[in-house]
Design an enzyme around this catalytic site. Structure first.
Site, PDB file in Angstrom:
ATOM      1  N   LYS A  79       0.845  -1.344   0.070  1.00 46.87           N
ATOM      2  CA  LYS A  79       0.091  -0.175  -0.091  1.00 46.87           C
ATOM      3  C   LYS A  79       0.822   1.299  -0.139  1.00 46.87           C
ATOM      4  O   LYS A  79       2.027   1.465   0.632  1.00 46.87           O
ATOM      5  CB  LYS A  79      -1.010  -0.139   1.186  1.00 46.87           C
ATOM      6  CG  LYS A  79      -1.992   0.967   1.355  1.00 46.87           C
ATOM      7  CD  LYS A  79      -2.677   0.967   2.718  1.00 46.87           C
ATOM      8  CE  LYS A  79      -3.507   1.954   2.797  1.00 46.87           C
ATOM      9  NZ  LYS A  79      -4.461   1.614   4.144  1.00 46.87           N
ATOM     10  N   SER A 154      -9.284   2.387   4.169  1.00 47.49           N
ATOM     11  CA  SER A 154      -8.314   2.918   3.356  1.00 47.49           C
ATOM     12  C   SER A 154      -7.666   2.036   2.413  1.00 47.49           C
ATOM     13  O   SER A 154      -6.915   2.444   1.471  1.00 47.49           O
ATOM     14  CB  SER A 154      -7.583   3.823   4.220  1.00 47.49           C
ATOM     15  OG  SER A 154      -6.433   3.111   5.007  1.00 47.49           O
ATOM     16  N   SER A 178      -9.441  -0.477   8.267  1.00 49.56           N
ATOM     17  CA  SER A 178      -9.002  -0.228   7.083  1.00 49.56           C
ATOM     18  C   SER A 178      -8.510  -1.325   6.201  1.00 49.56           C
ATOM     19  O   SER A 178      -8.136  -1.226   5.102  1.00 49.56           O
ATOM     20  CB  SER A 178      -7.824   0.769   6.865  1.00 49.56           C
ATOM     21  OG  SER A 178      -8.438   2.193   7.046  1.00 49.56           O
TER      22      SER A 178
END
Length: 463
Positions: A79, A154, A178
């Site tokens: 990520k 997220s 997330s």
């Protein structure tokens, strides 16, 4: 053959035995990324050249008879909120587009030691604040099941990548759901480890505030629970650059197979389909010989959410809001302004109260988990949100934070949580959440595999 039909464990075993070449697997994965990613925008930084060079070097090591790791040749994603040497740690913002990582985040260092190969870096909302993955720097990530729905956030890019076979294991981060929410929204599985299980530190920037230090974690997302297990094994471990890590064994002692079924944690409204998922999960546990009970009392979760908000969003709120306004991100601005008055009321005395109450809540939950080693509850009280639903005004934002209570509370309590996919109906994924005692991800994973066998493996999109 499609390598996505193999688990990460079996894929790595075949590569170690020389039945498959790592370079072939990585080339096929990169070809799939080229075909599929333009439709969903999950991967926003290309690692293809480095990935092929690493795969070819791994093939040479295997040919020379050298020992290689448990993730030998397995394609993974990272990520963009976390450091990967030579790549920008953008956190979904234009402000940080030139922040180039000087070295790998320690979780990635561990994965590379196990011979995982990074094929791409995945999208996140600006500053990783939202349950919706879109930003001005990298654009919008689409839910692979239904573009009208959020891919979650997220770690929405990570979830969308894993759901579509753009890597077997996706790295995500979780401070308020997330990992678990994007997995839920994209119809796959996601594991939030115990705080301190997986090391993380970005050498490209300063130390984080106290809330993220004690609540934010890195963990895996995947289409198979065993891939999560292998991903956790590869990421976890003590690292000197993360002062919160501890070398705790991944497997704990035997435990009583007793489940607390909690359908409406904190009194939230729970969608009928999610209630049905919970009943189906409870039936699967009972059929396997596990005890399932609906306890009449549960330690507090609502206060845990309030403390989580204070530790995460209120600490340094003015600086956070100033950055969001400089970036011009509507979602980040809406969230931070929503809690501005609350943040302004926080003082030193209140922070002392927060930590005292946090200790009391953790103690209560640890006691409860002595009696019920597994808690079965919703991931969210609602099915996946419409894309950008949080931009429809303060009342809507309040509702969204209300139904997300089951995932927001867990980080404050420093517990592991697993989001297990239950299936997709009319293009809408759903799932359930499992919570276990601290350091007992192995309990989450064992229980998760039981549910996976009953619910069925998440389908690969597209075939």
């Amino acid at each position: 053959m499609d390598h996505n039909d193999l688990s990460a464990r079996e894929l790595a075993a075949r590569i170690r035995r020389g039945e498959l070449r790592a370079s072939t697997v990585i080339r096929d994965t990169l070809d799939r990324i080229a075909r599929v990613n333009p439709q969903i925008n999950a991967i926003v930084q290309d690692c293809g050249a480095d990935a092929m060079a690493e795969a070819e070097a791994l093939d040479r090591r295997i040919a020379d008879g050298q020992q290689v790791g448990v993730l030998a040749g397995v394609p993974v994603t990272t990520k963009v909120v976390s450091d990967q040497k030579g790549y920008a740690t953008t956190n979904g913002t234009r402000l940080f587009q030139d922040v180039i990582a000087p070295q790998d985040n320690p979780f990635l260092r561990h994965m590379r030691q196990k011979d995982a190969i990074v094929v791409g870096r995945t999208n996140t909302p600006a500053f990783s604040y939202r349950w919706f993955t879109t930003n001005a720097m990298h654009g919008e990530t689409k839910n692979p099941h239904n573009p009208a729905l959020t891919a979650g956030g997220s770690s929405g890019g990570a979830a969308a990548a894993a759901a579509t076979g753009l890597g077997h294991i996706a790295h995500g981060t979780d401070i308020a759901g997330s990992i678990r929410y994007p997995a839920y929204a994209c119809g796959i599985h996601g594991l939030r480890p115990t705080s301190g299980r997986v090391p993380q530190f970005n050498h490209s920037g300063p130390d984080r505030g106290i809330g993220p230090q004690i609540m934010a974690v890195s963990g895996p997302l995947a289409r198979r629970v065993d891939d999560l297990r292998l991903g956790l094994e590869a990421m976890a471990g003590y690292a000197p650059d993360d002062p919160w890590t501890a070398p705790v064994p991944l497997i704990g002692p035997t435990f009583r197979r007793r489940v607390a079924l909690v359908k409406r944690p904190g009194g939230i409204d729970t969608d009928p389909r999610i209630l049905d998922d919970l009943d189906r999960a409870a039936a699967l546990f009972r059929a396997a010989g596990w005890e399932v009970e609906e306890p009449t009392e549960l330690p507090d979760l609502r206060e845990a959410v309030q403390l989580q908000i204070d530790l995460w969003l209120s600490d340094g709120h003015e600086a956070k809001l100033a950055q969001a306004e400089q970036e011009g991100d509507a979602g980040a601005i809406a969230l931070l302004r929503h809690y501005a008055d609350r943040a302004a009321a926080i003082d030193v005395a209140r922070f002392g109260e927060i930590f005292a109450r946090r200790s009391a809540l953790i103690r209560a939950w640890r006691g409860f988990l002595e009696d019920y080693p597994v808690v079965l509850m919703p991931v969210s009280g609602e099915l996946p949100f419409q894309q950008d639903e949080d931009l429809r005004g303060g009342d809507v934002l309040t509702r969204l934070w209300e139904v997300q209570l089951p995932q927001i509370a867990i980080p404050l309590l420093a517990l592991p949580g697993l989001s297990v996919a239950s299936g997709v109906v009319d293009g809408i994924p759903s799932g359930v959440q499992l919570v276990a005692p601290p350091w007992r991800e192995d309990i989450c994973l064992e229980a998760g595999e039981l549910l996976e066998r009953g619910f069925g493996f998440p389908a690969l999109l597209p075939r």
